[in-house]
Design a protein around this motif. Structure first.
Motif, PDB file in Angstrom:
ATOM      1  N   LEU A 165      -5.551  -7.556  -3.440  1.00  0.00           N
ATOM      2  CA  LEU A 165      -5.043  -6.979  -2.204  1.00  0.00           C
ATOM      3  C   LEU A 165      -3.950  -5.964  -2.427  1.00  0.00           C
ATOM      4  N   LEU A 166      -3.111  -6.223  -3.562  1.00  0.00           N
ATOM      5  CA  LEU A 166      -1.996  -5.302  -3.821  1.00  0.00           C
ATOM      6  C   LEU A 166      -2.666  -4.089  -4.798  1.00  0.00           C
ATOM      7  N   ALA A 167      -3.668  -4.329  -5.370  1.00  0.00           N
ATOM      8  CA  ALA A 167      -4.099  -3.487  -6.185  1.00  0.00           C
ATOM      9  C   ALA A 167      -5.467  -2.542  -5.522  1.00  0.00           C
ATOM     10  N   SER A 168      -5.545  -2.730  -4.021  1.00  0.00           N
ATOM     11  CA  SER A 168      -6.503  -2.206  -3.442  1.00  0.00           C
ATOM     12  C   SER A 168      -6.211  -0.812  -2.746  1.00  0.00           C
ATOM     13  N   GLU A 169      -7.232  -0.020  -2.344  1.00  0.00           N
ATOM     14  CA  GLU A 169      -6.873   1.558  -1.961  1.00  0.00           C
ATOM     15  C   GLU A 169      -6.342   1.479  -0.753  1.00  0.00           C
TER      16      GLU A 169
END
Length: 341
Positions: free
Chosen positions: A206-210
């Motif tokens: 989630l933290l790495a999502s766009e």
């Protein structure tokens, strides 16, 4: 020919032997067989007696009052359960009353059971405690444990009265630790660890999502706009606050001037009102006199006479002037602000 046995010699030997036996009992038994100041109880401890020896002290709240005189083990063939009776002897002389007197002797079994019941009711229980951590020796401690229910085995051991015993402190701690460990073992630890690992993985994704990246950019822009808005408000509020302060000062001065004007009008109108009141009183008296006169000549003038109408108008005008005078006396500020509807 053999000599006859002398009965006196046999009797003397027998008496001497009995005397030696009694003397030995008194010497080596410490006189306990004839000591009525000793109270004997049996205690059943549902724990290991390793470290408890015969002769171990019996203490009441740290003070020695007796000792352990017998330790045994019994087996119930029906339930295959073991019982470990521990016989203790309590010295009555070790306990005294608050006035210095001795505790009365319990000569009968009923009296002994009553004394036991009084101690149990007060919260006294028997418990094994450690004399020394180095040696591991135990002693019997009689202390107050009101939160521990008295447990009786209700077995007859040599006709002795039973005193309730409770588990050792170490046994309670071990049982508590075992219960905690049992509950921990019952938890699905593997599933919990797996779920936690999956949750961490989802958080990382989630933290790495766009979407999160766009949200961070939008948040930064929003914060930047808020900073500019606050700066603009700070610049515009300063002159506005200054104008507001000046307006409040002007309003305060206007209110003070209005109060002074009302006060002056009130002072100036007092003599006018007093004079008008006197004039109205005189006019009222004159009208009353005229009305009396008109009553006398009423037959000659008539009810529809012009003079009668004139007098009625004068009376109404006088009443109106008096009402106006009363109102102005109560509300002098109405000369400036006008009369309220």
């Amino acid at each position: 020919m053999s000599k006859s046995v002398n009965p006196l010699a046999i009797g003397g030997f027998t008496v001497g032997a009995l005397a030696l036996l009694v003397t030995g009992l008194l010497l080596f038994g410490g006189g306990q067989l004839f000591n009525t100041d000793k109270a004997r109880f049996v205690i059943y401890f549902d724990t290991s007696l390793n470290g408890l020896d015969i002769g171990a002290p019996v203490k009441m709240q740290g003070v020695k009052i007796g000792e352990v005189v017998e330790i045994a083990i019994q087996l119930d063939p029906k339930t295959i359960k073991t019982y470990k009776p521990v016989v203790i002897v309590i010295d009555r002389n070790a306990l005294t009353l608050v006035d210095g007197g001795k505790i009365p002797k319990a000569l009968t079994r009923a009296q002994q059971e009553m004394n036991r019941d009084n101690l149990v009711k007060a919260g006294f229980r028997a418990r094994l405690e450690t004399q020394s951590l180095l040696t591991g020796l135990l002693y019997v401690d009689l202390d107050v444990y009101p939160d521990k229910p008295p447990l009786f085995v209700d077995l007859d051991y040599k006709g002795l009265i039973e005193f309730p015993g409770i588990p050792k402190t170490t046994d309670e701690l071990r049982e508590t630790a075992e219960e905690v460990a049992k509950k921990l073992r019952a938890l699905p630890l593997d599933q919990i660890v797996q779920d936690f690992a999956e949750s961490l993985k989802e958080i990382k994704n989630l933290l790495a999502s766009e979407d999160v990246r766009k949200s961070r950019v939008a948040l930064a822009k929003t914060l930047e706009g808020m900073d500019k808005t606050i700066s603009t408000l700070n610049r515009n509020l300063e002159p506005l606050l200054k104008d507001t302060s000046k307006t409040l000062q002007s309003t305060n001065l206007l209110v003070q001037d209005s109060r002074a004007m009302v006060r002056d009008v009130h002072q100036d109108i007092k003599p006018i009102l007093a004079s008008a009141d006197k004039t109205l009183s005189t006019a009222t008296a004159a009208l009353n006199s005229a009305q009396d006169s008109m009553a006398k000549v009423g037959d000659a003038i008539g009810s529809e006479s012009a003079l009668n109408e004139t007098l009625e108008s004068l009376r109404d005008a006088s009443r109106s002037i008096k009402n106006l005078t009363d109102y102005l006396e109560r509300h002098p500020e109405s000369l400036i602000s006008g009369k309220d509807n």
